[in-house]
Motif scaffolding. Structure first.
Motif, PDB file in Angstrom:
ATOM      1  N   LEU A 185      38.967  50.195  24.398  1.00  9.82           N
ATOM      2  CA  LEU A 185      37.593  50.677  24.290  1.00  9.82           C
ATOM      3  C   LEU A 185      37.621  52.170  23.976  1.00  9.82           C
ATOM      4  CD1 LEU A 185      35.960  48.982  27.406  1.00  9.82           C
ATOM      5  CD2 LEU A 185      35.603  48.345  25.019  1.00  9.82           C
ATOM      6  N   LEU A 186      36.700  52.608  23.121  1.00 12.66           N
ATOM      7  CA  LEU A 186      36.582  54.027  22.804  1.00 12.66           C
ATOM      8  C   LEU A 186      35.118  54.375  22.608  1.00 12.66           C
ATOM      9  CD1 LEU A 186      39.439  54.791  20.242  1.00 12.66           C
ATOM     10  CD2 LEU A 186      39.266  55.583  22.585  1.00 12.66           C
ATOM     11  N   PRO A 187      34.682  55.522  23.111  1.00 10.92           N
ATOM     12  CA  PRO A 187      33.308  55.958  22.829  1.00 10.92           C
ATOM     13  C   PRO A 187      33.203  56.461  21.389  1.00 10.92           C
ATOM     14  CG  PRO A 187      34.440  57.589  24.162  1.00 10.92           C
ATOM     15  CD  PRO A 187      35.372  56.429  24.058  1.00 10.92           C
ATOM     16  N   PRO A 188      32.045  56.371  20.784  1.00 14.13           N
ATOM     17  CA  PRO A 188      31.892  56.798  19.384  1.00 14.13           C
ATOM     18  C   PRO A 188      32.261  58.255  19.145  1.00 14.13           C
ATOM     19  CG  PRO A 188      29.998  55.499  20.073  1.00 14.13           C
ATOM     20  CD  PRO A 188      30.800  55.764  21.311  1.00 14.13           C
ATOM     21  N   ASP A 189      31.931  59.155  20.102  1.00 14.46           N
ATOM     22  CA  ASP A 189      32.239  60.556  19.868  1.00 14.46           C
ATOM     23  C   ASP A 189      33.739  60.813  19.840  1.00 14.46           C
ATOM     24  OD1 ASP A 189      32.447  59.942  22.544  1.00 14.46           O
ATOM     25  OD2 ASP A 189      31.752  61.902  23.243  1.00 14.46           O
ATOM     26  N   VAL A 190      34.526  60.019  20.611  1.00 12.26           N
ATOM     27  CA  VAL A 190      35.984  60.160  20.538  1.00 12.26           C
ATOM     28  C   VAL A 190      36.484  59.714  19.168  1.00 12.26           C
ATOM     29  CG1 VAL A 190      38.167  59.333  21.490  1.00 12.26           C
ATOM     30  CG2 VAL A 190      36.304  59.960  23.006  1.00 12.26           C
ATOM     31  N   VAL A 191      35.914  58.585  18.681  1.00  8.89           N
ATOM     32  CA  VAL A 191      36.290  58.121  17.344  1.00  8.89           C
ATOM     33  C   VAL A 191      35.946  59.180  16.300  1.00  8.89           C
ATOM     34  CG1 VAL A 191      35.883  56.344  15.595  1.00  8.89           C
ATOM     35  CG2 VAL A 191      36.026  55.707  18.008  1.00  8.89           C
ATOM     36  N   ALA A 192      34.736  59.777  16.441  1.00  7.00           N
ATOM     37  CA  ALA A 192      34.348  60.822  15.495  1.00  7.00           C
ATOM     38  C   ALA A 192      35.267  62.031  15.596  1.00  7.00           C
ATOM     39  CB  ALA A 192      32.903  61.241  15.761  1.00  7.00           C
ATOM     40  N   GLY A 193      35.667  62.397  16.825  1.00  7.87           N
ATOM     41  CA  GLY A 193      36.587  63.528  16.985  1.00  7.87           C
ATOM     42  C   GLY A 193      37.931  63.254  16.348  1.00  7.87           C
ATOM     43  N   ILE A 194      38.437  62.026  16.515  1.00  7.77           N
ATOM     44  CA  ILE A 194      39.713  61.673  15.885  1.00  7.77           C
ATOM     45  C   ILE A 194      39.569  61.690  14.370  1.00  7.77           C
ATOM     46  CG2 ILE A 194      41.385  59.803  15.580  1.00  7.77           C
ATOM     47  CD1 ILE A 194      40.913  59.049  18.498  1.00  7.77           C
ATOM     48  N   ALA A 195      38.434  61.190  13.865  1.00  7.21           N
ATOM     49  CA  ALA A 195      38.208  61.192  12.424  1.00  7.21           C
ATOM     50  C   ALA A 195      38.177  62.622  11.888  1.00  7.21           C
ATOM     51  CB  ALA A 195      36.895  60.474  12.100  1.00  7.21           C
ATOM     52  N   THR A 196      37.488  63.532  12.597  1.00  7.82           N
ATOM     53  CA  THR A 196      37.432  64.925  12.153  1.00  7.82           C
ATOM     54  C   THR A 196      38.802  65.573  12.195  1.00  7.82           C
ATOM     55  OG1 THR A 196      35.165  65.091  12.954  1.00  7.82           O
ATOM     56  CG2 THR A 196      36.354  67.161  12.576  1.00  7.82           C
ATOM     57  N   SER A 197      39.541  65.356  13.281  1.00  6.06           N
ATOM     58  CA  SER A 197      40.872  65.954  13.415  1.00  6.06           C
ATOM     59  C   SER A 197      41.821  65.438  12.349  1.00  6.06           C
ATOM     60  CB  SER A 197      41.436  65.662  14.803  1.00  6.06           C
ATOM     61  OG  SER A 197      42.723  66.202  14.945  1.00  6.06           O
ATOM     62  N   ALA A 198      41.710  64.132  12.037  1.00  8.35           N
ATOM     63  CA  ALA A 198      42.583  63.550  11.015  1.00  8.35           C
ATOM     64  C   ALA A 198      42.037  63.745   9.617  1.00  8.35           C
ATOM     65  CB  ALA A 198      42.775  62.056  11.295  1.00  8.35           C
ATOM     66  N   GLU A 199      40.834  64.354   9.495  1.00  9.82           N
ATOM     67  CA  GLU A 199      40.205  64.633   8.205  1.00  9.82           C
ATOM     68  C   GLU A 199      39.948  63.352   7.422  1.00  9.82           C
ATOM     69  OE1 GLU A 199      42.359  67.563   6.068  1.00  9.82           O
ATOM     70  OE2 GLU A 199      42.141  69.092   7.606  1.00  9.82           O
ATOM     71  N   ILE A 200      39.383  62.357   8.120  1.00  6.50           N
ATOM     72  CA  ILE A 200      38.921  61.139   7.462  1.00  6.50           C
ATOM     73  C   ILE A 200      37.472  60.923   7.869  1.00  6.50           C
ATOM     74  CG2 ILE A 200      41.238  60.124   7.469  1.00  6.50           C
ATOM     75  CD1 ILE A 200      40.331  58.306   9.746  1.00  6.50           C
ATOM     76  N   GLY A 201      36.749  60.018   7.165  1.00  2.27           N
ATOM     77  CA  GLY A 201      35.365  59.754   7.488  1.00  2.27           C
ATOM     78  C   GLY A 201      35.224  58.976   8.791  1.00  2.27           C
ATOM     79  N   GLN A 202      34.059  59.170   9.447  1.00  6.39           N
ATOM     80  CA  GLN A 202      33.833  58.471  10.710  1.00  6.39           C
ATOM     81  C   GLN A 202      33.758  56.962  10.485  1.00  6.39           C
ATOM     82  OE1 GLN A 202      30.602  60.052  12.952  1.00  6.39           O
ATOM     83  NE2 GLN A 202      30.719  58.497  14.554  1.00  6.39           N
ATOM     84  N   GLY A 203      33.133  56.543   9.378  1.00  2.00           N
ATOM     85  CA  GLY A 203      33.095  55.108   9.078  1.00  2.00           C
ATOM     86  C   GLY A 203      34.482  54.548   8.847  1.00  2.00           C
ATOM     87  N   GLN A 204      35.324  55.340   8.200  1.00  3.96           N
ATOM     88  CA  GLN A 204      36.702  54.902   7.968  1.00  3.96           C
ATOM     89  C   GLN A 204      37.446  54.774   9.287  1.00  3.96           C
ATOM     90  OE1 GLN A 204      38.822  57.553   5.384  1.00  3.96           O
ATOM     91  NE2 GLN A 204      40.192  55.959   4.617  1.00  3.96           N
ATOM     92  N   ALA A 205      37.211  55.720  10.206  1.00  3.63           N
ATOM     93  CA  ALA A 205      37.854  55.642  11.508  1.00  3.63           C
ATOM     94  C   ALA A 205      37.360  54.431  12.295  1.00  3.63           C
ATOM     95  CB  ALA A 205      37.600  56.928  12.296  1.00  3.63           C
ATOM     96  N   THR A 206      36.044  54.130  12.205  1.00  3.34           N
ATOM     97  CA  THR A 206      35.506  52.948  12.887  1.00  3.34           C
ATOM     98  C   THR A 206      36.121  51.673  12.329  1.00  3.34           C
ATOM     99  OG1 THR A 206      33.434  54.150  13.241  1.00  3.34           O
ATOM    100  CG2 THR A 206      33.378  51.754  13.504  1.00  3.34           C
ATOM    101  N   GLY A 207      36.303  51.630  11.006  1.00  2.00           N
ATOM    102  CA  GLY A 207      36.958  50.470  10.403  1.00  2.00           C
ATOM    103  C   GLY A 207      38.389  50.317  10.870  1.00  2.00           C
ATOM    104  N   LEU A 208      39.116  51.425  10.986  1.00  2.00           N
ATOM    105  CA  LEU A 208      40.490  51.363  11.499  1.00  2.00           C
ATOM    106  C   LEU A 208      40.503  50.851  12.928  1.00  2.00           C
ATOM    107  CD1 LEU A 208      42.059  54.693  10.161  1.00  2.00           C
ATOM    108  CD2 LEU A 208      42.559  52.386   9.402  1.00  2.00           C
ATOM    109  N   ALA A 209      39.521  51.317  13.731  1.00  2.00           N
ATOM    110  CA  ALA A 209      39.452  50.842  15.107  1.00  2.00           C
ATOM    111  C   ALA A 209      39.234  49.337  15.137  1.00  2.00           C
ATOM    112  CB  ALA A 209      38.327  51.566  15.853  1.00  2.00           C
ATOM    113  N   GLY A 210      38.376  48.800  14.258  1.00  2.00           N
ATOM    114  CA  GLY A 210      38.169  47.363  14.206  1.00  2.00           C
ATOM    115  C   GLY A 210      39.433  46.615  13.824  1.00  2.00           C
ATOM    116  N   GLU A 211      40.202  47.155  12.870  1.00  2.00           N
ATOM    117  CA  GLU A 211      41.462  46.526  12.484  1.00  2.00           C
ATOM    118  C   GLU A 211      42.436  46.463  13.647  1.00  2.00           C
ATOM    119  OE1 GLU A 211      43.025  48.632   9.216  1.00  2.00           O
ATOM    120  OE2 GLU A 211      41.290  48.302   7.897  1.00  2.00           O
ATOM    121  N   LEU A 212      42.376  47.469  14.527  1.00  2.00           N
ATOM    122  CA  LEU A 212      43.290  47.517  15.668  1.00  2.00           C
ATOM    123  C   LEU A 212      42.752  46.758  16.876  1.00  2.00           C
ATOM    124  CD1 LEU A 212      44.245  51.299  15.435  1.00  2.00           C
ATOM    125  CD2 LEU A 212      45.703  49.364  14.871  1.00  2.00           C
TER     126      LEU A 212
END
Length: 838
Positions: free
Chosen positions: A123-150
Motif C-alpha cells: 500500500l502507498l499513499p498518492p503523495d508518496v507515489v507523486a514524491g517518488i515520481a518527482t524524484s525519479a523525474e517521471i510522470g505521476q500517472g506513469q508512477a501509478t501505472g508502475l505501482a499497478g504492475e507491481l
C-alpha cells in the motif's frame, strides 16, 4: 516544421506543472524537435522555444517550470545547441540516446523505490507515489501505472497535521527546488565542511542570510536570483529563522520516512543527501519514527491549501464550512485567509484604475504573493506593457549593422526587447543591443525596438535608416621589388572598385592591380574602395587603407653549417644577406618551395616554426625545439620571404654524469644514458668504440683497454644512423691520468747493535708520490689499506727512485709490513715472504 506554441504548452508545460516540476528528459520533446531536421532548423526551433519560456514565465502557474527549464538549458544543454548551430549534431544525438538510457534507469529506480516503500502491505499513499515520481523525474500517472504492475494499491492514508512557522513555506520550497538546493540548511551552509547542525539551534543564520543577499545582488537577474531573494525574505520575516530551517529538514525526512526505508537507509539519506549532522540526524529520525497522529479536520485541510498557495480555494472552503466547524486553529486560519484575500482583492482593484503600468504591476505582484490563485490577476498582469526604450541607434560596423538602445525605465517584471527590421520581427534580446550580420546591401534599412513584458509590448521606437555598403573583401597587398600587387573580391552589389596610391588613381584590372610606379624603400598608402549605384548617382565607400613598402629582392642564403654549442643550443655559421633580415625556421620535412623562391612570409610561418636567433661570434645561436627537424634559412623583406638553403638536423641529447675508473690497464666508464639515443660513440686517442644502449645495460658500463702509461682524453658522443650516414651529437669528455708502476722492497740493514728497516722504491721513470705510508698489522692476515693496521711511518712528496730508512719495529711476531701510496702511481708489492714477519 513550424513551432506550435499552443501544442508546446499542452504537451510540455502543463504536464510538467501537473507532475510537480518533472521535466521531459528527451530533448526532442522538451524542445519540440522533429526526428529529421537540419542544424539551422534546430537552432531556430530552440530560439522560438526559449521565447515561449519568456512569455509563459509571466504566468505564475508556469514560473517554477520555466525556472527549471532555464536552469537546465544554461548548465546542461547550451553547449549542445551551440555545437548544433555550428553544424555538429553529434552531441545532440548522443544526449538523445543517453536520455533513453536515463529513462530506463529512472523507471527501474522508480520501480525499485515503489517496491521498497510498499513493503509487505503493498500500500502507498498518492503523495508518496507523486514524491517518488518527482524524484525519479517521471510522470505521476506513469508512477501509478508502475505501482499497478507491481501489485501496489495507491490510496490516501490517514492525515497528520503539519504546521510551518512561515505561512508561505510553499513558496520557499518552490524557490529551493528552482535553485536545486536539497534543503534550506544546505542553501545557507553549503560551504560547511561537516554536517549541518539543525538542532540547537544553529548560530549565525542572519549573518549568513546577509552574505547570500550580498552575493545575489552581484549576479545578473534571473530565476536563480529571484529564488534566493524569496528564501532570504522568508528567513528575515520570522522571529526564529532557525525554526524554519529545522521544519524544512523535518518535512523532507517525513517524506522519506513514508517510503518505509530501513533506519540505516534513512540515516544515510539525512547525512549524505541532506547534509545533516550525524548526531542531529539520529535524533530527528528517532522522533519521526515515534510520532503519533494528530487530529486532522478543517484546520488540516485549510493549512494544506495555504501551504500549497491556494488561498482563494481555502477561502471558499472556509466559507462552505458550518459555523461550528470554524473554531480553534481552523478559526485562526480562516481569519488569516480572509485577511490575505481581502488585501489582495483591494490591490487588484486598485491596479485596475492605476494609469502607471509599473505601479500596477507591482501592486498585482504583491497581490499574487498574498493570493497566488487570485482570480483575474494573471490576465491583468499580462496586459501591462512596459515603458518603451529610448535612443534607438543603428550604425554600420563593417559588413554588419549594430542596433543599440537605452533600456526601458520600467523595472517591474522581466523586460525583453523585440527588434524589427523594416517592420518585420528580426530578433529578441534581453540586453540593450543586437547585431545584424546580414543586412540588405545598398538599400535603406529601418530598425525599430519595442519593450515587452509578458504578452504586452510597448510602442516601437524607430532608429534612423542606414545603408550597408560593404568594402571589398579578402584584400591583400603584396610589396615586391619595384612593384605592389593587390587582390580582392568585389562585393556582389558593387559596380566597380577604385584604388588610389598616395591620392593618385591606380589602374585596376578585374579584381586586382599591379602598380610599378613605386619606389623601393618608400611607404605608399593605398585606398581600396567600392562603388555602388544609387538614385542620387554613384556612391563610393570610405575604403580600406593600407601602407606598403616595396623593397629590392633580397638574396637567398646559399649554404650554412650547423654545429653543437653547449648543452642545448646550435651554432649556425653562414654569411648574413646584404638586404633583408635573416630568419631561421624549424620544419618537420623538407620545404615545399625550391631554393630562391619568393613566397609570403605568412606561408612560411604556416608551415614552419620560427626560431629565435641570437648573434654570436661566427654565426647565430638557436635553440632547437625537436629532436629531429629541418632547419630552413629565409631572407625576409617586408611581407616577402626568399627561400634559402635547408639542412636536416638531429638534436641528440648529450650523456651526463660521466665517470671513469682505472684498474691496471682496464678502464671502466659509466654515464647517465641520454634519452631516445640508441648508441654512443667512445673515442680515446685514435681508437673508437660504438656501444648500444642494450650492451651498456647488460655489461653494467663500458670497458676500455688503456695502457697504464697513457693519459688520453676519453670522449663520449650520442650517435644515430640516418639514411646510411652516421650523425654525432654533442660530445662530453674526461681526461684519464697515466699510471706509473712503482716497485718497493723491505730490507734490514746495519750492524747487529744498530739495525735499520730500509724501504727501496724503483720505477721505470721518475714519478712523484704524494703520500707514502708503511703499515704494520699483527696476525696472519695482511693489511688491505692504509687504515687497516698501525702506521709505522708516513712520507710526503717522495720522488722515485728513493731509499727510505726507519728503526725496525719492536713487535711480537707474527705480523705483516705493507706499503700504500696516493697519486698517479700503481704500487707493486714484493713477495709475501718479504711482507710477512714470523
Amino acid at each position: 516544421m513550424a513551432f506550435d506554441e499552443a501544442r508546446y504548452i499542452r504537451e510540455v508545460l502543463d504536464p510538467a506543472r501537473q507532475a510537480g516540476g518533472t521535466l521531459p528528459a528527451d530533448l526532442r520533446q522538451r524542445y519540440q524537435l522533429e526526428e529529421t531536421v537540419s542544424a539551422a532548423e534546430i537552432t531556430e526551433t530552440v530560439r522560438q522555444v526559449r521565447q515561449c519560456w519568456r512569455r509563459s514565465r509571466q504566468m505564475l502557474k508556469y514560473r517554477k517550470i520555466i525556472g527549471l527549464l532555464e536552469t537546465d538549458h544554461a548548465h546542461r544543454f547550451a553547449a549542445i545547441f551551440q555545437a548544433a548551430e555550428g553544424g555538429d549534431l553529434g552531441p545532440l544525438r548522443a544526449e538523445v540516446k543517453e536520455a533513453g538510457e536515463r529513462d530506463r534507469r529512472r523507471l527501474n529506480d522508480a520501480r525499485r523505490r515503489l517496491d521498497d516503500a510498499a513493503g509487505k502491505l503493498r500500500l502507498l499513499p498518492p503523495d508518496v507515489v507523486a514524491g517518488i515520481a518527482t524524484s525519479a523525474e517521471i510522470g505521476q500517472g506513469q508512477a501509478t501505472g508502475l505501482a499497478g504492475e507491481l501489485g501496489i494499491e495507491v490510496r490516501e492514508p490517514d492525515r497528520l497535521p503539519h504546521s510551518a512557522p512561515y505561512a508561505a513555506y510553499g513558496k520557499v520550497r518552490e524557490a529551493l527546488d528552482t535553485l536545486r538546493a536539497g534543503n534550506l540548511a544546505m542553501f545557507l551552509f553549503t560551504d560547511q565542511g561537516e554536517g549541518i547542525r539543525v538542532l540547537g539551534p544553529p548560530e549565525g543564520i542572519l549573518d549568513r542570510v546577509a552574505e547570500v543577499e550580498q552575493a545575489t545582488r552581484r549576479k545578473p537577474r534571473g530565476s536563480a536570483t529571484a529564488g534566493a531573494e524569496t528564501v532570504c525574505s522568508a528567513l528575515r520575516a520570522i522571529a526564529d529563522p532557525a525554526a524554519l530551517v529545522l521544519y524544512d529538514v523535518v518535512v523532507r525526512l517525513r517524506e522519506r520516512v513514508r517510503e518505509h526505508p530501513y533506519d540505516d537507509t534513512l540515516l544515510r539519506h539525512a547525512v549524505d543527501d541532506l547534509h545533516v549532522d550525524p548526531g542531529d540526524a539520529k535524533r530527528l529520525i528517532f522522533a519521526i519514527r515515534h510520532e503519533t497522529g494528530v487530529a486532522g479536520g478543517p484546520a488540516a485541510r485549510l493549512r494544506e491549501l495555504v501551504d500549497g498557495g491556494e488561498i482563494q480555494a481555502a477561502a471558499d472552503f472556509a466559507e462552505a464550512l458550518p459555523p461550528d466547524a470554524l473554531s480553534g486553529e481552523a478559526a485562526e486560519l480562516a481569519t488569516e485567509i480572509w485577511a490575505r484575500l481581502d488585501k489582495a482583492v483591494r490591490l487588484r482593484d486598485l491596479a485596475r484604475t492605476e494609469n502607471d503600468g509599473d505601479k500596477a504591476w507591482i501592486m498585482l505582484e504583491d497581490a499574487l504573493r498574498r493570493v497566488p490563485d487570485l482570480p483575474g490577476a494573471e490576465d491583468l498582469l499580462a496586459g501591462l506593457a512596459p515603458h518603451p526604450p529610448s535612443r534607438v541607434v543603428a550604425r554600420i560596423q563593417g559588413n554588419a549593422v549594430v542596433v543599440t538602445w537605452t533600456a526601458s525605465p520600467s523595472r517591474a517584471g522581466d523586460i525583453t526587447y523585440d527588434v524589427y527590421r523594416d517592420g518585420v520581427p528580426f530578433a529578441e534580446s534581453a540586453r540593450s543591443g543586437v547585431r545584424d550580420d546580414g543586412p540588405p546591401v545598398n538599400e535603406p534599412v529601418t530598425y525599430a525596438v519595442a519593450a515587452r513584458r509578458g504578452r504586452a509590448a510597448s510602442a516601437q521606437v524607430t532608429a534612423a535608416s542606414v545603408v550597408s555598403r560593404p568594402e571589398p573583401g579578402a584584400l591583400t597587398l603584396t610589396a615586391e621589388d619595384g612593384v605592389v600587387v593587390g587582390r580582392w573580391t568585389v562585393p556582389p552589389e558593387a559596380v566597380r572598385v577604385l584604388v588610389t596610391r598616395d591620392g593618385v588613381p591606380v589602374a585596376v584590372t578585374g579584381s586586382g592591380f599591379r602598380d610599378r610606379d613605386v619606389r623601393n624603400g618608400t611607404g605608399h598608402e593605398y585606398v581600396v574602395a567600392a562603388v555602388y549605384r544609387s538614385a542620387e548617382g554613384d556612391v563610393t565607400t570610405p575604403g580600406l587603407r593600407h601602407v606598403v613598402t616595396p623593397r629590392a629582392r633580397p638574396e637567398p642564403v646559399a649554404d650554412f653549417a650547423v654545429e653543437p654549442h653547449g648543452q642545448d643550443r646550435l651554432l649556425v655559421r653562414c654569411a648574413e644577406p646584404q638586404a633583408g633580415g635573416l630568419e631561421f625556421f624549424s620544419l618537420s620535412e623538407a620545404p615545399p618551395w625550391p631554393y630562391g623562391a619568393g613566397v609570403p612570409v605568412a606561408d612560411v610561418r604556416a608551415v614552419g616554426h620560427p626560431l629565435r636567433a641570437a648573434p654570436a661570434e661566427g654565426g647565430f645561436l638557436i635553440r632547437p625545439e625537436r629532436a629531429s627537424s629541418v632547419l630552413l634559412a629565409v631572407t625576409v623583406a617586408g611581407d616577402l620571404a626568399i627561400i634559402g638553403a635547408h639542412r636536416e638536423h638531429l638534436n641528440l641529447a648529450a650523456p651526463r654524469r660521466l665517470t671513469v675508473q682505472r684498474r691496471g690497464e682496464v678502464v671502466y666508464l659509466g654515464l647517465e644514458w641520454p634519452q631516445d639515443v640508441p648508441e654512443v660513440e667512445v673515442r680515446w686517442g685514435e681508437r673508437r668504440l660504438l656501444v648500444s644502449a642494450a650492451a651498456y645495460r647488460s655489461q653494467g658500463g663500458i670497458r676500455l683497454e688503456v695502457p697504464e702509461n697513457e693519459a688520453p682524453v676519453i670522449e663520449v658522443a650520442p650517435t644515430v644512423t640516418v639514411r646510411n650516414e652516421r650523425v654525432r651529437g654533442t660530445p662530453v669528455s674526461v681526461r684519464l691520468d697515466a699510471v706509473v708502476p712503482v716497485r718497493y722492497d723491505l730490507l734490514t740493514a746495519g750492524s747487529p747493535w744498530r739495525r735499520e728497516l730500509v724501504v727501496e722504491l724503483t720505477s721505470d721513470r721518475p714519478v712523484r708520490i704524494d703520500r707514502f705510508v708503511l703499515v704494520l698489522k699483527a696476525g696472519r692476515i695482511q693489511p688491505r689499506s692504509a687504515d687497516d693496521g698501525f702506521v709505522l711511518h708516513e712520507w710526503s712528496a717522495v720522488t722515485t727512485p728513493a731509499r727510505l730508512t726507519l728503526p725496525p719495529p719492536r713487535h711480537a711476531r707474527p705480523y705483516w709490513l705493507r706499503c700504500f701510496a696516493e697519486g698517479s702511481v700503481e704500487l707493486v708489492d714484493p713477495p709475501v715472504r718479504v711482507l710477512k714477519k714470523g
